[in-house]
Design a protein around this motif. Structure first.
Motif, mmCIF file in Angstrom:
data_model
loop_
_atom_site.group_PDB
_atom_site.id
_atom_site.type_symbol
_atom_site.label_atom_id
_atom_site.label_comp_id
_atom_site.label_asym_id
_atom_site.label_seq_id
_atom_site.Cartn_x
_atom_site.Cartn_y
_atom_site.Cartn_z
ATOM 1 N N ALA A 54 34.807 41.177 34.371
ATOM 2 C CA ALA A 54 35.334 41.778 33.142
ATOM 3 C C ALA A 54 36.801 42.164 33.287
ATOM 4 N N ASP A 55 37.289 42.324 34.510
ATOM 5 C CA ASP A 55 38.692 42.666 34.729
ATOM 6 C C ASP A 55 39.626 41.615 34.148
ATOM 7 N N LEU A 56 39.203 40.358 34.149
ATOM 8 C CA LEU A 56 40.064 39.281 33.674
ATOM 9 C C LEU A 56 40.383 39.444 32.187
ATOM 10 N N ALA A 57 39.353 39.707 31.401
ATOM 11 C CA ALA A 57 39.559 39.873 29.960
ATOM 12 C C ALA A 57 40.337 41.137 29.646
ATOM 13 N N GLU A 58 40.246 42.126 30.537
ATOM 14 C CA GLU A 58 40.910 43.408 30.299
ATOM 15 C C GLU A 58 42.282 43.489 30.957
ATOM 16 N N GLY A 59 42.716 42.399 31.547
ATOM 17 C CA GLY A 59 44.063 42.349 32.108
ATOM 18 C C GLY A 59 44.243 43.015 33.447
ATOM 19 N N ARG A 60 43.177 43.337 34.147
ATOM 20 C CA ARG A 60 43.293 43.974 35.472
ATOM 21 C C ARG A 60 43.308 42.881 36.550
ATOM 22 N N TRP A 61 44.401 42.146 36.582
ATOM 23 C CA TRP A 61 44.494 41.010 37.502
ATOM 24 C C TRP A 61 44.724 41.443 38.946
ATOM 25 N N GLY A 62 45.169 42.659 39.140
ATOM 26 C CA GLY A 62 45.434 43.119 40.500
ATOM 27 C C GLY A 62 44.215 43.166 41.380
ATOM 28 N N THR A 63 43.047 43.319 40.764
ATOM 29 C CA THR A 63 41.819 43.386 41.569
ATOM 30 C C THR A 63 41.474 42.049 42.213
ATOM 31 N N LEU A 64 42.087 40.949 41.737
ATOM 32 C CA LEU A 64 41.896 39.658 42.404
ATOM 33 C C LEU A 64 42.400 39.716 43.841
#
Length: 225
Positions: A54-64
């Protein structure tokens, strides 16, 4: 040097170092249990740095990227550290000592981030978190698969040894994922899809990277891996 009779004494054979993994690989391997030690002492246990699709849709790319800093237990961290040390060493040696450590580190991080991205795309919208550097480690495994037996050369993707080893790795990965059991991940779902993506990234990327930064397949004097 000669003895009294004028005969030459052969110099004593040089001792081969028992442990000669490149420093970059050693530091990455050591970082895993060290970071897990500090992870346990975070107020949220590192949950805020875990990756969820769900981070991808919410723009939390740093968790990658931060997902690679976390692990699910001591066994999980130590197993990944051992695998990184074993399979990262031949890859790091291929890139050499000058810009090699930088290339190796970027390669490792890219494999981990793309593995998490692949997992996120497969499970789009899921809020189930994922932790671990296994995607990056499987990238090293994929790259090393094309180096084993190549005497310092990157073997073609169609080489029989590469194909058989790849099939074996993927079979084990899928079986472990379907069974849902591995040491150090008690009660957690095994993200075998991330492992698979990391492996594919590693096995494909090592060829171009070797031509650009390492001892390519055509190099006859390449050091043995």
């Amino acid at each position: 040097m000669t003895d009294p009779q004028g005969r030459f004494d052969a110099p004593p054979p040089a001792r081969e170092r028992m442990f000669n993994a490149p420093l970059t690989v050693v530091l990455i391997a050591l970082s895993m249990p060290v970071l897990f030690f500090f992870q346990q002492r975070l107020p949220d246990g590192g949950a805020g740095m875990a990756f969820a699709p769900a981070d991808l849709a919410e723009g939390r790319w740093g968790t990658l990227f931060t997902v690679m800093l976390l692990h699910g237990g001591w066994a999980h961290a130590i197993m990944n550290a051992i695998a990184a040390l074993a399979f990262g060493a031949p890859v790091a040696r291929l890139f050499g000592d000058r810009i090699g450590p930088t290339v190796f580190l970027l390669f490792y991080v890219a494999c981990g981030a793309l593995a998490a991205l692949g997992y996120g795309l497969v499970h789009w919208g899921s809020t189930q978190p994922m932790v671990g550097a296994s995607g990056a480690v499987f990238g090293l495994i994929g790259a090393a698969t094309r180096l084993m037996g190549g005497q310092g050369r990157v073997l073609p993707l169609t080489d029989r040894r590469v194909l058989s080893a790849s099939l074996a790795w993927m079979a084990v990965n899928v079986v472990v994922g379907l069974i849902g059991y591995a040491p150090g991940v008690q009660g957690a779902r095994i993200a075998w899809e991330a492992h698979a993506v990391g492996f594919v990234v590693g096995i494909l990327a090592i060829g171009p990277l070797a031509r650009l930064f390492g001892k390519g397949p055509e190099s006859p004097g390449a050091a043995q891996v």
